[in-house]
Every structure is written in structure tokens, then in C-alpha cells.
Design an enzyme around this catalytic site. Structure first.
Site, PDB file in Angstrom:
ATOM      1  N   HIS A  88       0.854  -1.193   0.000  1.00 52.91           N
ATOM      2  CA  HIS A  88       0.000   0.000   0.000  1.00 52.91           C
ATOM      3  C   HIS A  88       0.888   1.241   0.000  1.00 52.91           C
ATOM      4  O   HIS A  88       1.844   1.334   0.778  1.00 52.91           O
ATOM      5  CB  HIS A  88      -0.894  -0.026   1.242  1.00 52.91           C
ATOM      6  CG  HIS A  88      -1.815   1.144   1.388  1.00 52.91           C
ATOM      7  ND1 HIS A  88      -2.688   1.536   0.392  1.00 52.91           N
ATOM      8  CD2 HIS A  88      -2.002   2.020   2.422  1.00 52.91           C
ATOM      9  CE1 HIS A  88      -3.376   2.596   0.811  1.00 52.91           C
ATOM     10  NE2 HIS A  88      -2.969   2.910   2.029  1.00 52.91           N
ATOM     11  N   ASP A  91      -2.632   9.007   3.878  1.00 50.99           N
ATOM     12  CA  ASP A  91      -3.021   7.628   3.593  1.00 50.99           C
ATOM     13  C   ASP A  91      -4.377   7.686   2.896  1.00 50.99           C
ATOM     14  O   ASP A  91      -5.346   8.168   3.482  1.00 50.99           O
ATOM     15  CB  ASP A  91      -3.118   6.834   4.896  1.00 50.99           C
ATOM     16  CG  ASP A  91      -3.741   5.460   4.714  1.00 50.99           C
ATOM     17  OD1 ASP A  91      -3.821   4.991   3.556  1.00 50.99           O
ATOM     18  OD2 ASP A  91      -4.151   4.855   5.717  1.00 50.99           O
ATOM     19  N   CYS A 103      -3.915   3.548  -4.897  1.00 50.37           N
ATOM     20  CA  CYS A 103      -3.325   4.301  -3.783  1.00 50.37           C
ATOM     21  C   CYS A 103      -2.143   5.158  -4.228  1.00 50.37           C
ATOM     22  O   CYS A 103      -2.010   6.315  -3.808  1.00 50.37           O
ATOM     23  CB  CYS A 103      -2.925   3.371  -2.642  1.00 50.37           C
ATOM     24  SG  CYS A 103      -1.962   1.926  -3.128  1.00 50.37           S
TER      25      CYS A 103
END
Length: 205
Positions: A54, A71, A120
Site C-alpha cells: 500500500h 493515507d 493508492c
């Protein structure tokens, strides 16, 4: 599959982030070593040899001593550690910023990415575009990040939230198509690799 490091670096270059960009790193990112310089990085929560997990974006604004931690899922530190064995406090301790008195940690707290999306890294590029243009307010109240709508992390699986998060991904692709030649050239492949339901597709293979 998500974004490859060379893709992220090419998009970062197109977005005008390169003068401040330290690079793409795995979880062993050494931190910000120059406390007086505006700087940023894209960091993976896993070791490079695992293939990655991630992407997160980190940024340092020395004028205000702000350490930004973006994030796309808006996970808490506990949840990041639980899911990815990643904690930003250790990263801060490794950084030159640790001995510089008070550092303001500014963290994203809402989810902008779908739970099964592999975009992401692209969301991190979008955030860093906001950072280099509006370093005093990169999370919100700027023309880039205001294209996205955050939802509470606990609600990310709700149908109403999924509709919002899908629209966020559409806005992300539209933004990159406008600002990145690399994205325009490779758009079909990038969209396949980072699609909104990519993780579900991989599970069903």
C-alpha cells in the site's frame, strides 16, 4: 497490481513535484534528512522484495514544522500497524526532524479510496501536487484535493460511501489526464492496473 515505481516517478515529474521529491521507497524510508528543505516522498508499507502492499505519501513543510502523512484509506496508526506492520512514529524517530523540537503531525483521517481499489499510488501523486502548490493546506481547501470527497474510514464499505469513492477515482483519473502526459499515453493500462475493484478481481482469478 497497482502502480509501479517508475510510473509514479513519471507522473510526479509531470505534476511538477520533482524539485521536492525524494523518491519512491519501501517501508525502510530513512525519513527527511534536511530539516530546512521542503520535501516529500511516496512510501510503501511493505518491503520492496515483497512486491509492495500500500502506498502512502509523506511531506515536510519546514516553515510551519508540519509533517504531513497522507493515507488514501485514512487508517489510524493502530490499524496501519495491524494490517501492514507499518508505523509512522518509527519513521519520525529515524528522521532529522526528531531532534528539532515540536513537529506538527498532520494526518489524513478520512477515506478517499475505495476498499478494493489499487489506485493508492495515484492518489498519493494527487496529494503531493496539492502539497507542492499549497504546502500550508495540502489536505483540504485547495483546488486539487477539493476534487475528492472523504468518508469516515469506518463507513468505507457502505453502499453510499462506495458511490462517493468510485466518483473520487473518476475525478483522480480526470485530474491526471489533464496534468500528466505519461498518464494520457498509458491511460488504458494504468486504469486496468489500478481499477476500483482490482483487489476483488485478483481474488477471483
Amino acid at each position: 497490481m497497482g502502480s509501479r515505481e517508475e510510473e509514479l516517478r513519471a507522473i510526479v515529474r509531470d505534476l511538477g513535484i520533482s524539485p521536492y521529491f525524494l523518491g519512491t521507497f519501501d517501508k525502510r524510508f530513512p525519513g527527511f534528512l534536511h530539516k530546512d528543505k521542503l520535501s516529500c516522498a511516496i512510501v510503501n508499507t511493505a518491503a520492496r522484495e515483497t512486491g509492495g502492499a500500500h502506498w502512502l505519501a509523506l511531506a515536510w513543510f519546514p516553515n510551519a514544522k508540519n509533517f504531513y502523512f497522507f493515507d488514501p484509506f485514512g487508517f489510524s496508526d493502530h490499524k496501519l500497524k495491524q494490517i501492514y506492520q507499518f508505523e509512522y512514529e518509527g519513521l519520525l524517530r529515524r528522521s532529522a526532524l526528531a531532534g528539532d523540537g515540536c513537529v506538527n503531525l498532520v494526518k489524513s483521517t478520512e477515506t478517499v479510496q475505495g476498499p478494493n481499489s489499487a489506485a493508492c499510488g495515484l492518489f498519493c501523486c494527487m496529494f503531493l501536487h496539492a502539497f507542492v502548490n499549497w504546502p500550508d493546506r495540502p489536505m483540504t481547501r485547495n483546488p486539487t484535493m477539493d476534487l475528492l470527497t472523504g468518508v469516515p474510514n469506518a463507513d468505507m464499505m457502505k453502499p453510499s460511501s462506495l458511490a462517493i469513492l468510485r466518483e473520487n477515482q473518476n475525478q483522480l483519473y480526470k485530474f491526471l489526464s489533464t496534468h500528466s502526459q505519461y498518464f494520457r499515453t498509458h491511460r488504458p493500462q494504468i486504469e486496468r492496473d489500478t481499477s476500483f475493484n482490482k483487489l476483488l478481481e485478483l481474488k477471483n482469478q
